[in-house]
Structures are given as structure tokens and as C-alpha cells.
Write an enzyme that holds these catalytic residues in place. Structure first.
Site, PDB file in Angstrom:
ATOM      1  N   ARG A   1       0.874  -1.175   0.000  1.00 24.95           N
ATOM      2  CA  ARG A   1       0.000   0.000   0.000  1.00 24.95           C
ATOM      3  C   ARG A   1       0.909   1.222   0.000  1.00 24.95           C
ATOM      4  O   ARG A   1       1.763   1.365   0.874  1.00 24.95           O
ATOM      5  CB  ARG A   1      -0.916  -0.019   1.218  1.00 24.95           C
TER       6      ARG A   1
ATOM      7  N   ASP B   1       1.642   5.012   0.481  1.00 25.47           N
ATOM      8  CA  ASP B   1       1.093   6.105   1.268  1.00 25.47           C
ATOM      9  C   ASP B   1       1.136   7.429   0.503  1.00 25.47           C
ATOM     10  O   ASP B   1       2.167   7.791  -0.081  1.00 25.47           O
ATOM     11  CB  ASP B   1       1.888   6.240   2.571  1.00 25.47           C
ATOM     12  N   ALA B   2       0.032   8.158   0.525  1.00 24.65           N
ATOM     13  CA  ALA B   2      -0.067   9.563   0.084  1.00 24.65           C
ATOM     14  C   ALA B   2       0.745   9.842  -1.182  1.00 24.65           C
ATOM     15  O   ALA B   2       1.607  10.729  -1.201  1.00 24.65           O
ATOM     16  CB  ALA B   2       0.372  10.485   1.221  1.00 24.65           C
TER      17      ALA B   2
ATOM     18  N   GLU C   1      -2.917   5.156  -1.904  1.00 27.52           N
ATOM     19  CA  GLU C   1      -3.650   6.236  -1.248  1.00 27.52           C
ATOM     20  C   GLU C   1      -3.339   7.490  -2.048  1.00 27.52           C
ATOM     21  O   GLU C   1      -2.172   7.881  -2.170  1.00 27.52           O
ATOM     22  CB  GLU C   1      -3.221   6.431   0.200  1.00 27.52           C
TER      23      GLU C   1
ATOM     24  N   ASP D   1     -11.313   7.444   0.172  1.00 24.37           N
ATOM     25  CA  ASP D   1     -11.644   8.399   1.233  1.00 24.37           C
ATOM     26  C   ASP D   1     -13.023   9.006   1.027  1.00 24.37           C
ATOM     27  O   ASP D   1     -13.713   9.342   2.000  1.00 24.37           O
ATOM     28  CB  ASP D   1     -10.602   9.518   1.291  1.00 24.37           C
ATOM     29  N   ASP D   2     -13.436   9.156  -0.231  1.00 29.78           N
ATOM     30  CA  ASP D   2     -14.742   9.764  -0.504  1.00 29.78           C
ATOM     31  C   ASP D   2     -15.866   8.997   0.174  1.00 29.78           C
ATOM     32  O   ASP D   2     -16.770   9.588   0.778  1.00 29.78           O
ATOM     33  CB  ASP D   2     -15.001   9.821  -2.012  1.00 29.78           C
TER      34      ASP D   2
ATOM     35  N   HIS E   1     -15.680   6.995   2.750  1.00 32.38           N
ATOM     36  CA  HIS E   1     -15.582   7.170   4.203  1.00 32.38           C
ATOM     37  C   HIS E   1     -16.163   8.508   4.629  1.00 32.38           C
ATOM     38  O   HIS E   1     -16.940   8.589   5.592  1.00 32.38           O
ATOM     39  CB  HIS E   1     -14.126   7.087   4.665  1.00 32.38           C
TER      40      HIS E   1
ATOM     41  N   HIS F   1      -6.222   4.120  10.198  1.00 35.98           N
ATOM     42  CA  HIS F   1      -5.324   4.858  11.082  1.00 35.98           C
ATOM     43  C   HIS F   1      -5.442   6.364  10.887  1.00 35.98           C
ATOM     44  O   HIS F   1      -5.371   7.133  11.849  1.00 35.98           O
ATOM     45  CB  HIS F   1      -3.873   4.401  10.868  1.00 35.98           C
TER      46      HIS F   1
ATOM     47  N   GLN G   1      -8.128   8.182   9.653  1.00 38.22           N
ATOM     48  CA  GLN G   1      -9.418   8.763  10.010  1.00 38.22           C
ATOM     49  C   GLN G   1      -9.687   8.706  11.505  1.00 38.22           C
ATOM     50  O   GLN G   1     -10.540   9.432  12.000  1.00 38.22           O
ATOM     51  CB  GLN G   1     -10.542   8.049   9.231  1.00 38.22           C
TER      52      GLN G   1
ATOM     53  N   GLY H   1      -6.680   8.386  13.908  1.00 39.74           N
ATOM     54  CA  GLY H   1      -5.528   9.002  14.546  1.00 39.74           C
ATOM     55  C   GLY H   1      -5.289  10.447  14.191  1.00 39.74           C
ATOM     56  O   GLY H   1      -4.620  11.173  14.956  1.00 39.74           O
TER      57      GLY H   1
END
Length: 628
Positions: free
Chosen positions: A278, A280-281, A316, A342-343, A345, A413, A415, A417
Site C-alpha cells: 500500500r 502512502d499519500a 492512497e 476516502d470519498d 468514508h 489509522h 481517520q 488518529g
């Protein structure tokens, strides 16, 4: 028992040779001279004292700033530094292990010293994925790979098919989320040695569990990175990021930099036998070249492994760049299997909590519409202006992609943290709404993700924590308070002071899962619900997801807070969702109960047809008589 040896060969780092000795390689274009400083630790048999022998060897200078040496004075277990221009000693940026943290020496690791017993493991198809995200350090009180391994039977019985580890690349200090990693090839020593991680993955495969790893290719952590001393060309000021100059993916010397990351991906997938990564960003990766690093990396991974096993790459990406998720004529991913959505969520979060701060403002206008679009088209934002982003357009068209290209979740994590106090959903919404949303997510065609402890309704916070050196620690604590200063509820400085200090050990300790809570009656109910839904998904939904591409999918609004969604699945069957996500009863339905797959309020239904749904309830129906 059949065993296997796995080693990924790289043009940098330290590699033991089959006939003895070790090869060392370092890219240091800003250095005039590089030495390798070796430390051998051994036990003196006469007095059982641990002694050390130090050797310094000058490395040979090669083309384009590459330094190398092969010596029989080093072996597996040797500790080493590189020394730049006779002065600064640095760890190996491609170190396989950092036994004394980010400022300490690197250790020579022999990958062939580990014997794998999963030689028949070929992974699992993407359609079967049910992801469980966990942080190794806080998943158990022990906080290490061995303790995660002890929970594998529990996860398999829950119905999980893939474990996703938050980043494990060696980070500074005792605890960290992992996104401040500095040594991208070295599992953090706090979690265990390389063989402990391999043991975890080997054991997971024996239970039919895939293991994914979260990797960070957009920046290095702020402590322990020495690249600027000997390879400033690794970065470029042509692009700036929140962490400073961007990683140099598209300027001069880009090929060396790109190979570093491509080999990192191949290394985790081959040498550790991870089933997927995965990323990240990736929206923070700056790269104007063609093909860009994300495309080239995915191409190299798929070419490297071919059809030998299932390997899954997940993004992501706040840019909602749908082109990375393209499928071929057989509905297989060309580059990336999926993206975290993310949309979906955010739309669900607004429905559950009515929060409107930050990025949630983009979903408050019509959360049911945004949710319906996510369930049928992937992204809610496919080029529309984003109010949160100063009305800049966001996203690309995604309606042509299958629902399996979008990982959906109620918690992860970020959404949890990234909230000021790390509250989980169980603290923010009532049980009935949460049950309805869980039934929606866990039975929809999109692959679901659970965040550790979610399955038993954990109410512990998962806070942001780290353990930097004192000067950096102060900056992080102040920055954390300033981050929330723009939110109305934190306009008062006194309220901001209540935000947990990431450096306080108590902030980490309260985030460590309390497994005793799992056995309390209320938590057992949540656990039973998750097991029931995941069992139903495994038997009724997953078998129908194979070859799903270009099938019909649509949604209809039934009220301000209710919708129906229809999918034609890979086997031609029809999956229908009726969701009432509001406090009012939904009437006027004409739904035959002969095809009902699941409802959240079965006891309230009567007769052969469904004409109404209570507040916060969901009904799933499956029609298989149209299968072709």
C-alpha cells in the site's frame, strides 16, 4: 518439508556472497572518498567477555558517484558504517537491519539464512481480499512481530484474508506510526529481527492469510536521514513538499533515485514474500516525467513476478487519479489493484456524525448522493470543484472502473488518529447507525478494510504518537497544536493544550489495544456481528466478484437519507442494497423477501414483501435467476 531461500539482489547495500565475504555498495555523488568501517563482535572463550574488532577499508570509486568494495573481512552479523570523506560516519541507506536505531551501525544480514516453508503459496486473487490494518507496536502489549503472529488464528477465524501492516521501516525512538521511517529496507528493531518478520509472514501464509505492507515513498522521516551529506542529488528543489525539497524522481540523477524505490518494492515482495504493498499519500510525490515513477514501478513489479503469484498494489491518492486503476480486457489491473476510497468514508462519516469541519465540508451538501456515487462509480469527486481545496477541481472520471478498484472503510489509522483526540467511531455515533453502515460496507462489492479493534467495537483512542530527539520533539508537539488551531472548537488556546502530546509515553500507551475488553458482553456482540457479515461475504458475495467489469450499476435516491443501489456481478447475478441511513422510517418499498440476503432488522419484517425499513437499517437482496 520443502523449504526455499529468497534474496533480492540490489545495486546498493551489503550482500553476503555465496563463497564468503560481503559486497558493499553506496551511491555518494557528493563524496570524494568513502570508507566502510566494520565492527566484529565475538565472545572470548577464555573469559566469556564480548570483544569487538574494528576494521576500516577504503572503497573504490566508480561511475556517477558509486563506491564499492568486496571483502572477506566482513560476514553475516558484522556491524558497519560508511564514512564520508574521512569524517562523518553514516548508516547504510539500504541497510537490511538497524539493531541500534537510526543513528547506529547497520548489520550485515544474509537473506539466504532463512528457510521458507510456504513454497506452494501463490497468494490469493484480489476479489477475495478483506483487509485488517494494524500497527505492530500497539496491536498487542508486546508490540512486536511475534505477538502479531500469535493473533493469526484469531484473525483467520474473524474472516480476514489480508493483514496490512502500517509502515515498519526503521524509525527513530521507541514508538512511531511508521510514516517517519528512515531506513526503508530495515524492519524496525523494536518489532524484532528480519527473521521474526519472515516467521510472521510464513505463518500467515500457512493459514491462507495474505500480508500487505504500507510503504512511504514521498519523503523520509525528519531524524536519522543523512543523505543530504553525501547524496543531496537524491532531492530536488524544483518541487517542494510539506517536508521540504521533493525526492528527485524527474531531474538529473533520477534513474538512481527511482531504482532505489523500485528495488525497495521488489525487495519486500520477493525477499519477505509480502503479497502486496500500500503506497502512502502518493499525491505528495512530485514527478513530471513520463512514465512517472508510479507507472514505472507498477510495470516493473508486474514484469518481475509475471503470473508466478498474485501481487497486489494499492494506492492512497487524494488526487483521485483514476488512470492508475485501469483494467485490461480481462478486467485485470494494468498497474494498481485499487485505491483507498476516502470519498466513501467521508460521506458515511458525515451521515453518522454530522461533522462538517475540514474535508468533511465537501460532503455535507448531499451525503447520500456522494455515497451513491461512491458505491456505483468509485469516486464522489471526479473533476468537480472541492470547497475544502479552494474550489480547485479534484479527481478523474472513475465510473468505468469496477467496484473492486476501491477499498472502503469506516475506520483506518488516518481517520481515527488524525483526529485531535484519536476518537474511534464507537465514541462518535450510536450503535444502531454503526451497525447499519457496517452491514453496508462489509457486503458491498468493494473490498472492505477494518482497523484493528474495530471488530469488537473498541473505544480506546488511537492517537498520533512519536519519540523524537528533544529539540524535534518540541517542534512536533507545537505543530500538532497549531494543526488544529483552524478548527472552531480549538480556537481557544486552552482547548488546544488538551490535545495529547505525541511525545508523551502515555499517548502511546493509551493506544495499545486492551485485548481483555474483547471478552466483555457488549464487545462480543460487535465481534459476532463482524464474523457473521464476513462469513456471508465469503460465501455469497466474493464468489460472484470474479471477472466483474463493465457490468451495470446504478443507484436511486429514496429519500434525503436513503438510497437503493443495484449491481450486476461477474456471474450475472444481481445484488441489491436498500439503505435507510437516517432517523425516519422509510416507506413505499416493494421488495420481495424471497431474495433477501441480509437485513439489520429481520425481526421487524413480516409477510412475503418488504414495504418499509426502520430508521438506520439496511436490506441486501440477491437475484441469481438472471445469471448467464
Amino acid at each position: 518439508m520443502t523449504t526455499d531461500k529468497r534474496q533480492h539482489n540490489m545495486p546498493f547495500g551489503a550482500a553476503p556472497l555465496p563463497d564468503g565475504g560481503v559486497s558493499f555498495q553506496l551511491w555518494a555523488p557528493a563524496a570524494a572518498q568513502v570508507d566502510v568501517c566494520l565492527t566484529h563482535r565475538h565472545v572470548d572463550d577464555s573469559d566469556k567477555n564480548i570483544a569487538a574488532r574494528h576494521v576500516t577499508l577504503q572503497m573504490e570509486s566508480g561511475a556517477e558517484g558509486c563506491f564499492s568494495i568486496t571483502t572477506d573481512l566482513a560476514a553475516t552479523g558484522t556491524l558497519y558504517f560508511f564514512r564520508i570523506d574521512g569524517d562523518q560516519r553514516i548508516p547504510d541507506p539500504a541497510s537490511r537491519f538497524q539493531p541500534e536505531d537510526v543513528h547506529g551501525p547497520s548489520e550485515v544480514i544474509d537473506p539466504a539464512g532463512w528457510s521458507w516453508q510456504d513454497t506452494d503459496w501463490r497468494g490469493r486473487p484480489w476479489e477475495e481480499v478483506i483487509i485488517y490494518e494494524l500497527h505492530v507496536g500497539s496491536f498487542t502489549p508486546q508490540g512486536n512481530f511475534a505477538a502479531v503472529q500469535e493473533k493469526l488464528d484469531y484473525l483467520a477465524e474473524l474472516g480476514i484474508t489480508a493483514i496490512e501492516l502500517m509502515p515498519i521501516a526503521d524509525f527513530p525512538g521507541k514508538h512511531n506510526w511508521g510514516y517517519d521511517g528512515t531506513y526503508l529496507f530495515a524492519p524496525d528493531h523494536r518489532y524484532g529481527r528480519p527473521e521474526d518478520l519472515k516467521s510472521l509472514i510464513n505463518a500467515a501464509h500457512r493459514r491462507g492469510l495474505m500480508v500487505f505492507l504500507d510503504v512511504v515513498y514521498n519523503h523520509f522521516g525528519p531524524e536519522g536521514n543523512y543523505l543530504h551529506l553525501y547524496a543531496p542529488q537524491f532531492f530536488t528543489e524544483q518541487h517542494m513538499t510539506p517536508w521540504g525539497p521533493a525526492i528527485n524522481y524527474d531531474g538529473k540523477y533520477r534513474e538512481t533515485v527511482r531504482q532505489f524505490y523500485i528495488h525497495n518494492a521488489l525487495y519486500w515482495l520477493e525477499e519477505y514474500h509480502f503479497d502486496g504493498l500500500r503506497f502512502d499519500a502518493v499525491h505528495a510525490i512530485k514527478d513530471d516525467s513520463q512514465p512517472d515513477i508510479l507507472t514505472e514501478l507498477a510495470q516493473r513489479v508486474h514484469e518481475y513476478f509475471g503470473n508466478s503469484r498474485h501481487v497486489h498494489l494499492v494506492l492512497e491518492n487524494d488526487h483521485n487519479a483514476a488512470h492508475y486503476l485501469s483494467r485490461d480486457k480481462t478486467a485485470q489491473p494494468l498497474w494498481y489493484s485499487a485505491q483507498w476510497n476516502d470519498d466513501s468514508h467521508h460521506a458515511l462519516h458525515v451521515l453518522l456524525t454530522s461533522e462538517s469541519d475540514g474535508y468533511y465540508m465537501d460532503y455535507t451538501d448531499d451525503p447520500i448522493h456522494h455515497l451513491g456515487r461512491c458505491l456505483t462509480e468509485g469516486f464522489a469527486y471526479q473533476g468537480e470543484p472541492s470547497r475544502y481545496r479552494d474550489d480547485r477541481p479534484r479527481g478523474e472520471a472513475s465510473h468505468h472502473l469496477p467496484p473492486t478498484a476501491f477499498v472502503c472503510f469506516l475506520q483506518n489509522h488516518d481517520q481515527v488518529g488524525n483526529r485531535a483526540f484519536g476518537e474511534r467511531m464507537a465514541r462518535l455515533a450510536e450503535p444502531a447507525p454503526i451497525r447499519a453502515v457496517l452491514a453496508l460496507l462489509l457486503l458491498s462489492p468493494s473490498p472492505p478494510l477494518l482497523f484493528m479493534g474495530q471488530e469488537w467495537g473498541c473505544v480506546q483512542p488511537f492517537a498520533f504518537f512519536c519519540d523524537f530527539s528533544p529539540e524535534l520533539a518540541t517542534q512536533v508537539a507545537v505543530g500538532r497544536q497549531q494543526e488544529f488551531a483552524r478548527f472552531p472548537q480549538f480556537n481557544n488556546p486552552q482547548w488546544r493544550k488538551r490535545i495529547p502530546n505525541p511525545q508523551d509515553p502515555a499517548t502511546f500507551e493509551q493506544s495499545v489495544l486492551d485485548w481483555d475488553a474483547c471478552n466483555l458482553p457488549l464487545h462480543r456482540q460487535w465481534l459476532a456481528l463482524h464474523r457473521e457479515l464476513l462469513t456471508l461475504r465469503r460465501h455469497e458475495v466474493i464468489p460472484r466478484l470474479y471477472n466483474i467489469a463493465n457490468q451495470q450499476k446504478s443507484y436511486s435516491r429514496l429519500s434525503e437519507r436513503a438510497l437503493s443501489v443495484r449491481w450486476i456481478l461477474g456471474d450475472g447475478s444481481e445484488l441489491l442494497l436498500i439503505a435507510n441511513l437516517g432517523p425516519q422510517i422509510l416507506t413505499g418499498l416493494e421488495l420481495s423477501l424471497h431474495h433477501v440476503l441480509y437485513t439489520t432488522h429481520t425481526s421487524e419484517l413480516a409477510g412475503p414483501d418488504l414495504h418499509a425499513l426502520p430508521p438506520w437499517s439496511v436490506a441486501w437482496c440477491m437475484h441469481t435467476d438472471t445469471a448467464t
